[in-house]
Write an enzyme that holds these catalytic residues in place. Structure first.
Site, short mmCIF file in Angstrom:
data_model
loop_
_atom_site.label_atom_id
_atom_site.label_comp_id
_atom_site.label_asym_id
_atom_site.label_seq_id
_atom_site.Cartn_x
_atom_site.Cartn_y
_atom_site.Cartn_z
N LYS A 63 0.87 -1.19 0.00
CA LYS A 63 0.00 0.00 0.00
C LYS A 63 0.90 1.24 0.00
O LYS A 63 2.09 1.14 0.36
CB LYS A 63 -0.89 0.06 1.25
CG LYS A 63 -1.84 -1.09 1.46
CD LYS A 63 -2.65 -0.91 2.74
CE LYS A 63 -3.53 -2.12 3.02
NZ LYS A 63 -4.33 -1.96 4.26
N ILE A 123 1.13 -17.09 4.28
CA ILE A 123 1.61 -18.14 3.37
C ILE A 123 0.43 -18.69 2.56
O ILE A 123 0.57 -19.00 1.37
CB ILE A 123 2.32 -19.25 4.15
CG1 ILE A 123 3.52 -18.67 4.90
CG2 ILE A 123 2.78 -20.37 3.21
CD1 ILE A 123 4.17 -19.63 5.90
N ASP A 130 0.48 -11.26 1.28
CA ASP A 130 -0.93 -10.98 1.01
C ASP A 130 -1.10 -10.27 -0.34
O ASP A 130 -2.06 -10.52 -1.08
CB ASP A 130 -1.53 -10.07 2.08
CG ASP A 130 -1.07 -10.33 3.50
OD1 ASP A 130 0.05 -10.87 3.67
OD2 ASP A 130 -1.79 -9.98 4.43
N ARG A 148 -1.62 -17.59 7.59
CA ARG A 148 -2.54 -17.01 6.61
C ARG A 148 -1.78 -16.30 5.51
O ARG A 148 -2.17 -16.36 4.34
CB ARG A 148 -3.53 -16.05 7.26
CG ARG A 148 -4.54 -15.50 6.23
CD ARG A 148 -5.41 -14.40 6.77
NE ARG A 148 -6.42 -14.91 7.66
CZ ARG A 148 -7.14 -14.16 8.49
NH1 ARG A 148 -6.91 -12.84 8.55
NH2 ARG A 148 -8.05 -14.68 9.27
#
Length: 393
Positions: A119, A201, A129, A199
Site C-alpha cells: 500500500k 503463506i 498478502d 494465513r
C-alpha cells in the site's frame, strides 16, 4: 455435505449485506461464491454476487467508495468479479470498472526490484498478502486484453518474493519484507518481518494457484517457474501440518508455543491450493490428496458447529498486519499474532473455505484420487446362526 448448507445460507445473507466500504474481505466471500457457482452450477450463487456488486458499481462504471489515490492492493480483488459479470451480462459498466482498477496497477508504486508496494502507507514493502490481492486480477486483465508484457511482470514479482522472503532452512515464507530495511518491525539486516504467519503463506499459495491457472498454456517457461515455486512452498508448508487434526497453526512453525491455535482460514487456503494443484496436474501424488482432505475434514469436524438452528464456522483470526509507522502494536511479534481476535463467520475465513470446498468438488471430478479402504478384514466374520439371515444379505 454440511459445508454446502453453510455456504448456501451465507450466500443468501451476504447478498443483502453492505458494509459501506469497497474492501478485500467482502471480495474473498464473493470469489468463494463464484467458485461455488462453478463447482455446483447453482445460479443463486451468481445472483448473490451480482446483487452485491451492483451496490458498488454505478451505472457509469465508477466504483462507489473506491479511491485510486490510496494505492492499496487490498482494493483490487473485488475487480476479479467484474470479469465474469461482464462476460455474462455484457454490461459496459463492468468493463469500465475493470479499466479503473487496472489504472491503479499501471501507476502503482513499486520497489526498486520491481514489485508492487503493498500500500502507499507501506512504502517499499512486499507482503505475501499483496501477491494474492493484485496479481490474479492483473492476469485476468492480461488475458482479456492480450497484454503479454503483464505475464513477464507477474513472473518477476513471484521471483522477487522467492528471492527475498523465503527461508531456506525452515522452507517457509516470512509475512513481509521491507526493501529499505527501515520500518520498525523489520530485521535491519534482512528487511524481513519476525515470524511465519500461516494465513500470509496461504494467501501466497492461493496466488500461485490462481495465476498458474490463468497463465496461457503456450507460456511454457512461465508455467514451469510458477509450478516450481508453488510445489516448493506446498512441500515446505506440509512439514508443519498438524498430524492429529490435519490443520495448520496460526504461527506456522511454533506449534508448542502457549496460546498458538489451529486456524481456519490458513488451513482452508492450503487445502484450496492443494486441491487446485492436483486438479490442474501441477502436483501429483496421493500424499497431496490426503493432506488436502485431512485439512478440510479437520476444519469441518473442529470448527463447523450447529447451534440454535444455525450453522457457524469458527476458528478464524479476524485480522493481522504490520505497522504502519506509529502503530507499534502491529510489530509482527509472537505475542501480537496470538493476541488478535478469534471470530466466527468472518468474510475471509468463510470465503476461502468456500474456495477450498469448491476445489474439492471439482478435483473429485477431474482427478483420480486415492481410494481409502475403510474396513480391512483379516478374519472370518461371525455370522448369525439364523438360517434365514443369508437370504437378507
Amino acid at each position: 455435505m454440511v459445508y454446502e448448507s453453510y455456504f448456501d445460507n451465507y450466500a443468501y445473507w451476504f447478498s443483502k449485506y453492505d458494509r459501506n466500504t469497497w474492501n478485500y474481505e467482502d471480495a474473498c466471500t464473493l470469489i468463494g461464491l463464484l467458485d461455488m457457482y462453478k463447482a455446483t452450477g447453482k445460479e443463486f450463487y451468481f445472483e448473490a454476487i451480482e446483487a452485491f456488486m451492483n451496490r458498488y458499481i454505478n451505472e457509469d462504471g465508477s466504483i462507489r467508495l473506491y479511491d485510486m489515490s490510496e494505492y492499496n492492493l487490498d482494493k483490487i480483488p473485488g475487480g476479479r468479479l467484474l470479469f465474469p459479470l461482464y462476460e455474462k451480462t455484457g454490461k459496459e459498466k463492468y468493463r469500465i470498472a475493470i479499466e479503473t482498477l487496472y489504472k491503479q496497477l499501471e501507476s502503482h508504486p513499486r520497489t526498486k526490484c520491481g514489485s508492487f508496494w503493498h500500500k502507499q502507507i507501506y512504502p517499499n514493502q512486499v507482503w505475501l498478502d499483496g501477491l494474492y490481492m493484485g496479481l490474479p486480477f492483473y492476469m485476468l486483465y492480461a488475458n482479456l486484453t492480450g497484454r503479454k508484457d503483464i505475464y513477464d511482470d507477474v513472473i518477476l514479482q513471484f521471483k522477487n518474493c522467492r528471492a527475498h522472503l523465503f527461508d531456506e532452512e525452515k522452507k517457509l515464507y516470512y509475512h513481509a519484507w521491507d526493501e529499505s530495511k527501515s520500518i520498525f518491525w523489520c530485521d535491519k539486516q534482512t528487511g524481513l518481518s519476525p515470524n511465519f504467519w500461516s494465513r500470509a503463506i496461504g494467501w501466497y499459495l492461493m496466488a500461485l494457484a490462481d495465476v498458474y491457472e490463468l497463465m496461457p498454456e503456450d507460456r511454457v517457461d512461465d508455467r514451469k517457474v510458477l509450478q516450481s515455486i508453488w510445489k516448493e512452498c506446498l512441500d515446505g508448508m506440509l512439514l508443519y501440518q498438524d498430524k492429529e487434526s490435519g490443520m495448520f497453526y496460526q504461527l506456522t512453525a511454533l506449534k508448542d508455543t502457549e496460546g498458538n491455535y489451529l486456524e481456519t482460514s490458513s488451513t482452508m487456503m492450503v487445502s484450496y491450493s492443494l486441491f487446485k494443484g492436483l486438479r490442474l496436474k501441477a502436483i501429483e501424488g496421493d500424499n497431496y490428496w490426503r493432506a488436502a482432505e485431512a485439512a478440510i475434514i479437520g476444519n469441518l469436524t473442529r470448527y463447523l458447529k450447529f447451534s440454535n438452528g444455525k450453522l457457524s464456522l469458527g476458528g478464524m483470526c479476524k485480522g493481522a498486519g504490520l505497522g504502519p509507522d506509529g502503530n507499534f502494536k502491529r510489530d509482527g511479534s509472537v505475542a501480537y499474532y496470538l493476541a488478535e481476535e478469534i471470530v466466527a463467520d468472518e468474510q475471509k475465513g468463510t470465503g476461502v473455505s468456500a474456495m477450498a470446498y469448491s476445489e474439492f468438488l471439482m478435483a473429485k471430478r477431474d482427478y483420480t484420487y486415492p481410494e481409502v479402504e475403510l474396513f480391512k478384514r483379516d478374519y472370518d466374520p461371525i455370522l448369525p446362526t439364523d438360517p434365514g439371515f443369508k437370504d437378507h444379505m
